[in-house]
Design a protein around this motif. Structure first.
Motif, PDB file in Angstrom:
ATOM      1  N   LYS A   1     -32.380  -8.841   8.526  1.00  0.00           N
ATOM      2  CA  LYS A   1     -31.177  -8.676   9.209  1.00  0.00           C
ATOM      3  C   LYS A   1     -30.656  -7.412   9.852  1.00  0.00           C
ATOM      4  O   LYS A   1     -30.025  -7.596  10.593  1.00  0.00           O
ATOM      5  N   LYS A   2     -31.357  -6.391   9.613  1.00  0.00           N
ATOM      6  CA  LYS A   2     -31.296  -5.142  10.548  1.00  0.00           C
ATOM      7  C   LYS A   2     -31.564  -5.194  11.740  1.00  0.00           C
ATOM      8  O   LYS A   2     -30.767  -4.688  12.866  1.00  0.00           O
ATOM      9  N   LYS A   3     -32.864  -5.780  11.849  1.00  0.00           N
ATOM     10  CA  LYS A   3     -33.472  -6.138  13.250  1.00  0.00           C
ATOM     11  C   LYS A   3     -32.403  -7.241  14.162  1.00  0.00           C
ATOM     12  O   LYS A   3     -32.128  -6.885  15.346  1.00  0.00           O
ATOM     13  N   ILE A   4     -32.025  -8.135  13.602  1.00  0.00           N
ATOM     14  CA  ILE A   4     -31.234  -9.092  14.141  1.00  0.00           C
ATOM     15  C   ILE A   4     -29.937  -8.624  14.518  1.00  0.00           C
ATOM     16  O   ILE A   4     -29.403  -8.804  15.557  1.00  0.00           O
ATOM     17  N   GLY A   5     -29.429  -7.638  13.553  1.00  0.00           N
ATOM     18  CA  GLY A   5     -28.047  -7.248  13.842  1.00  0.00           C
ATOM     19  C   GLY A   5     -28.054  -6.223  14.808  1.00  0.00           C
ATOM     20  O   GLY A   5     -27.176  -6.382  15.786  1.00  0.00           O
ATOM     21  N   GLY A   6     -29.139  -5.540  14.931  1.00  0.00           N
ATOM     22  CA  GLY A   6     -29.271  -4.584  16.304  1.00  0.00           C
ATOM     23  C   GLY A   6     -29.384  -5.285  17.393  1.00  0.00           C
ATOM     24  O   GLY A   6     -28.717  -4.703  18.490  1.00  0.00           O
ATOM     25  N   ARG A   7     -29.913  -6.385  17.493  1.00  0.00           N
ATOM     26  CA  ARG A   7     -30.057  -7.210  18.816  1.00  0.00           C
ATOM     27  C   ARG A   7     -28.768  -7.860  19.059  1.00  0.00           C
ATOM     28  O   ARG A   7     -28.503  -7.840  20.293  1.00  0.00           O
ATOM     29  N   ILE A   8     -28.181  -8.191  18.039  1.00  0.00           N
ATOM     30  CA  ILE A   8     -26.726  -8.605  18.689  1.00  0.00           C
ATOM     31  C   ILE A   8     -25.753  -7.632  18.824  1.00  0.00           C
ATOM     32  O   ILE A   8     -25.184  -8.025  20.034  1.00  0.00           O
ATOM     33  N   LYS A   9     -26.003  -6.387  18.465  1.00  0.00           N
ATOM     34  CA  LYS A   9     -24.963  -5.269  19.010  1.00  0.00           C
ATOM     35  C   LYS A   9     -25.523  -5.220  20.239  1.00  0.00           C
ATOM     36  O   LYS A   9     -24.767  -4.923  21.192  1.00  0.00           O
TER      37      LYS A   9
ATOM     38  N   LYS B   1     -24.297  -5.475  26.059  1.00  0.00           N
ATOM     39  CA  LYS B   1     -24.903  -5.990  27.478  1.00  0.00           C
ATOM     40  C   LYS B   1     -23.703  -6.822  27.952  1.00  0.00           C
ATOM     41  O   LYS B   1     -23.453  -7.038  29.288  1.00  0.00           O
ATOM     42  N   ALA B   2     -23.071  -7.850  27.167  1.00  0.00           N
ATOM     43  CA  ALA B   2     -22.093  -8.789  27.706  1.00  0.00           C
ATOM     44  C   ALA B   2     -20.737  -7.915  27.913  1.00  0.00           C
ATOM     45  O   ALA B   2     -19.785  -8.830  28.441  1.00  0.00           O
ATOM     46  N   GLY B   3     -20.495  -6.754  27.468  1.00  0.00           N
ATOM     47  CA  GLY B   3     -19.345  -6.095  27.719  1.00  0.00           C
ATOM     48  C   GLY B   3     -18.238  -6.351  26.816  1.00  0.00           C
ATOM     49  O   GLY B   3     -16.865  -6.236  26.784  1.00  0.00           O
ATOM     50  N   PHE B   4     -18.780  -7.115  25.786  1.00  0.00           N
ATOM     51  CA  PHE B   4     -17.652  -7.243  24.456  1.00  0.00           C
ATOM     52  C   PHE B   4     -17.531  -6.095  23.660  1.00  0.00           C
ATOM     53  O   PHE B   4     -18.530  -5.440  23.312  1.00  0.00           O
TER      54      PHE B   4
END
Length: 115
Positions: free
Chosen positions: A8-16, A21-24
């Motif tokens: 979950k930490k790796k996935i969370g970091g990638r989502i962030k 990158k998407a500007g959200f």
């Protein structure tokens, strides 16, 4: 048990990374997928893994692929990272690419006991 809990930490970091990158902002993403800002925050910090439904909604809102977000937890992750690196290399001048290739070759030779 949620499949995503183990990384979950790796996935969370990638989502962030994908969100930025998407500007959200976190609040814009939360609003777009109809969850709370707290939900986005806990996912990005790796406190909680997203459900499959929330993950799919996040990916859709950010216009990113599951491969990019899950590359650290999938067996095919190295191929994904190689593709990203190749894209970056294509934007470099030839002399910089050659320098990077030389470094990679030296490191690979060391790892294989050739040096």
């Amino acid at each position: 048990m949620n499949f995503f809990n183990r990384d979950k930490k790796k996935i969370g970091g990638r989502i962030k990374e994908a969100r930025k990158k998407a500007g959200f902002s976190q609040s814009e993403l939360a609003e777009a997928i109809e969850v709370t800002v707290s939900t986005i925050s806990t996912i990005e910090r790796g406190v909680r893994a997203p459900s499959l439904e929330v993950l799919v909604n996040i990916l859709g809102a950010l216009g990113t692929s599951a491969d990019l977000v899950l590359q650290d937890v999938l067996e095919c992750g190295f191929k994904i990272r190689e593709t990203e690196l190749d894209d970056k290399l294509q934007n470099l001048p030839p002399e910089e690419r050659e320098r990077i290739f030389r470094v990679i070759n030296v490191m690979a030779d060391q790892e294989n006991g050739c040096i």
